[in-house]
Design a protein around this motif. Structure first.
Motif, mmCIF file in Angstrom:
data_model
loop_
_atom_site.group_PDB
_atom_site.id
_atom_site.type_symbol
_atom_site.label_atom_id
_atom_site.label_comp_id
_atom_site.label_asym_id
_atom_site.label_seq_id
_atom_site.Cartn_x
_atom_site.Cartn_y
_atom_site.Cartn_z
ATOM 1 N N PHE A 1 0.828 -1.205 0.000
ATOM 2 C CA PHE A 1 0.000 0.000 0.000
ATOM 3 C C PHE A 1 0.861 1.253 0.000
ATOM 4 N N LEU A 2 2.041 1.191 0.641
ATOM 5 C CA LEU A 2 2.938 2.348 0.629
ATOM 6 C C LEU A 2 3.474 2.607 -0.773
ATOM 7 N N TRP A 3 3.730 1.556 -1.549
ATOM 8 C CA TRP A 3 4.151 1.738 -2.929
ATOM 9 C C TRP A 3 3.072 2.453 -3.733
ATOM 10 N N ILE A 4 1.826 2.086 -3.495
ATOM 11 C CA ILE A 4 0.727 2.713 -4.227
ATOM 12 C C ILE A 4 0.648 4.195 -3.901
ATOM 13 N N ILE A 5 0.858 4.547 -2.615
ATOM 14 C CA ILE A 5 0.816 5.953 -2.210
ATOM 15 C C ILE A 5 1.978 6.728 -2.824
ATOM 16 N N GLY A 6 3.174 6.140 -2.816
ATOM 17 C CA GLY A 6 4.352 6.835 -3.319
ATOM 18 C C GLY A 6 4.503 6.790 -4.823
ATOM 19 N N ASP A 7 3.892 5.821 -5.478
ATOM 20 C CA ASP A 7 4.034 5.657 -6.921
ATOM 21 C C ASP A 7 2.691 5.202 -7.480
ATOM 22 N N VAL B 1 -0.331 -6.070 -4.496
ATOM 23 C CA VAL B 1 -0.980 -6.647 -3.323
ATOM 24 C C VAL B 1 -0.409 -8.042 -3.134
ATOM 25 N N GLY B 2 0.101 -8.322 -1.928
ATOM 26 C CA GLY B 2 0.719 -9.627 -1.724
ATOM 27 C C GLY B 2 0.743 -10.046 -0.274
ATOM 28 N N GLY B 3 1.143 -11.281 -0.063
ATOM 29 C CA GLY B 3 1.238 -11.819 1.287
ATOM 30 C C GLY B 3 1.572 -13.294 1.210
ATOM 31 N N ASN B 4 1.185 -14.025 2.245
ATOM 32 C CA ASN B 4 1.438 -15.463 2.245
ATOM 33 C C ASN B 4 0.490 -16.169 3.199
ATOM 34 N N LEU B 5 0.332 -17.445 2.969
ATOM 35 C CA LEU B 5 -0.394 -18.326 3.871
ATOM 36 C C LEU B 5 0.649 -19.182 4.581
ATOM 37 N N GLU B 6 0.670 -19.102 5.905
ATOM 38 C CA GLU B 6 1.652 -19.828 6.698
ATOM 39 C C GLU B 6 0.996 -21.055 7.327
ATOM 40 N N VAL B 7 1.567 -22.214 7.046
ATOM 41 C CA VAL B 7 1.120 -23.459 7.655
ATOM 42 C C VAL B 7 2.139 -23.805 8.738
ATOM 43 N N ALA B 8 1.775 -23.552 9.992
ATOM 44 C CA ALA B 8 2.708 -23.708 11.102
ATOM 45 C C ALA B 8 2.679 -25.133 11.624
ATOM 46 N N THR B 9 3.728 -25.900 11.329
ATOM 47 C CA THR B 9 3.805 -27.274 11.809
ATOM 48 C C THR B 9 4.205 -27.340 13.275
ATOM 49 N N SER B 10 4.844 -26.285 13.782
ATOM 50 C CA SER B 10 5.212 -26.183 15.191
ATOM 51 C C SER B 10 5.434 -24.714 15.496
ATOM 52 N N ARG B 11 5.849 -24.421 16.725
ATOM 53 C CA ARG B 11 6.120 -23.036 17.093
ATOM 54 C C ARG B 11 7.408 -22.510 16.461
ATOM 55 N N LYS B 12 8.209 -23.386 15.859
ATOM 56 C CA LYS B 12 9.483 -22.960 15.297
ATOM 57 C C LYS B 12 9.626 -23.253 13.809
ATOM 58 N N ASN B 13 8.666 -23.923 13.198
ATOM 59 C CA ASN B 13 8.797 -24.302 11.795
ATOM 60 C C ASN B 13 7.479 -24.110 11.061
ATOM 61 N N SER B 14 7.582 -23.562 9.831
ATOM 62 C CA SER B 14 6.380 -23.302 9.043
ATOM 63 C C SER B 14 6.668 -23.507 7.566
ATOM 64 N N LEU B 15 5.621 -23.897 6.844
ATOM 65 C CA LEU B 15 5.642 -23.945 5.389
ATOM 66 C C LEU B 15 4.910 -22.704 4.884
ATOM 67 N N MET B 16 5.546 -21.965 3.947
ATOM 68 C CA MET B 16 4.990 -20.708 3.460
ATOM 69 C C MET B 16 4.485 -20.893 2.025
ATOM 70 N N VAL B 17 3.278 -20.396 1.768
ATOM 71 C CA VAL B 17 2.715 -20.347 0.420
ATOM 72 C C VAL B 17 2.570 -18.868 0.064
ATOM 73 N N ASN B 18 3.393 -18.387 -0.870
ATOM 74 C CA ASN B 18 3.459 -16.959 -1.189
ATOM 75 C C ASN B 18 2.559 -16.617 -2.372
ATOM 76 N N PHE B 19 2.037 -15.396 -2.363
ATOM 77 C CA PHE B 19 1.232 -14.927 -3.480
ATOM 78 C C PHE B 19 1.380 -13.406 -3.606
#
Length: 264
Positions: free
Chosen positions: A95-101, A107-125
């Motif tokens: 959103f800051l990029w949109i304001i400045g340019d 628009v982006g982010g990720n879905l985090e699948v947390a297998t434990s408190r210290k390890n996660s699988l990330m699905v980025n978009f």
């Protein structure tokens, strides 16, 4: 005669006396130890040699602790937060990029699948779209049209502490589907020397490995994090080689401010 009477009376009294028995009761005290229902968790902490040489006076010396040193243990990190299996995170920098340019939409982010408190699988978009700028850019006002990019990727994230606050490393790769749909207006003017990329109407597929680090605060449901690192877009650099944004070519600097929510 009187003497014999006294002796007779004494003998009769002796034979008539009752015997009194006293019952003796012996009671033993039995102690039954009851284990505490509350368990206390301690983190091991070595006692410095300086404390051993000059122990604190707070504790009474015992056989196991003859110096009387303070061996009280403290939990160093707060782990009292609700751990969710899925987290949905969004990047506020978009959103800051949109304001400045105004020529860039992302628009982006990720879905985090947390297998434990210290390890996660990330699905980025991510979805990004760049339009020509008025001036000061490679993709400037001699072009009409746009460049759009769709990112999807996988990554692995490791948190160094199973606590509310933690530093982490994130490694993975994104597949980029970049659609070029723009016209170089100088192509139609033979009197102009055209050293810019020519008109293009096609889609390119790229792969961008990345390495990110970051800091995160995890609450019972909401999360907040700062993420930074590098990515490398392997090919298709000609038009975007001087750009610094989510649509770029070659080595790319990534900076993200992530807001997330635990959904399950």
């Amino acid at each position: 005669m009187r003497t014999w009477s006294i002796i007779l009376i004494f003998c009769i009294s002796a034979f008539c006396a009752d015997t009194v028995y006293v019952e003796q009761i012996i009671r033993d005290t039995v102690y039954i130890p009851i284990k505490s229902r509350t368990d206390t968790i301690y983190i091991k902490k070595d006692i410095p040699s300086s404390e051993q040489a000059a122990p604190k006076t707070c504790c009474t010396p015992t056989e196991r602790n003859p110096l009387g040193a303070d061996t009280t243990k403290f939990l160093r990190y707060d782990t009292s937060y609700t751990h969710h299996t899925f987290y949905l995170n969004f990047d506020f920098i978009s959103f800051l990029w949109i304001i400045g340019d105004s020529t860039l939409t992302s628009v982006g982010g990720n879905l985090e699948v947390a297998t434990s408190r210290k390890n996660s699988l990330m699905v980025n978009f991510r979805y990004s779209k760049r339009r020509p700028t008025i001036s000061g850019s490679t993709f400037n006002d001699i072009y009409t049209g746009y460049i759009a990019q769709y990112d999807i990727g996988l990554g692995y994230r490791h948190y160094f502490r199973p606590s509310k606050y933690s530093f982490y490393l994130d490694v993975g790769g994104n597949w980029l589907f970049r659609k070029h749909d723009y016209i170089n207006k100088w192509d139609e003017n033979p009197n102009l020397y055209n050293d810019r990329p020519h008109s293009r109407h096609e889609t390119a597929t790229l792969f961008a490995p990345y390495l990110h680090g970051g800091h995160i605060f995890r609450g019972n449901r909401a999360t907040f994090g700062l993420e930074y690192g590098f990515a490398y877009n392997a090919t298709d650099k000609e038009l975007l080689k001087k750009e610094i944004s989510y649509i770029t070519g070659g080595l790319q600097l990534d900076l993200r401010i992530n807001f997330g929510v635990g959904v399950l």
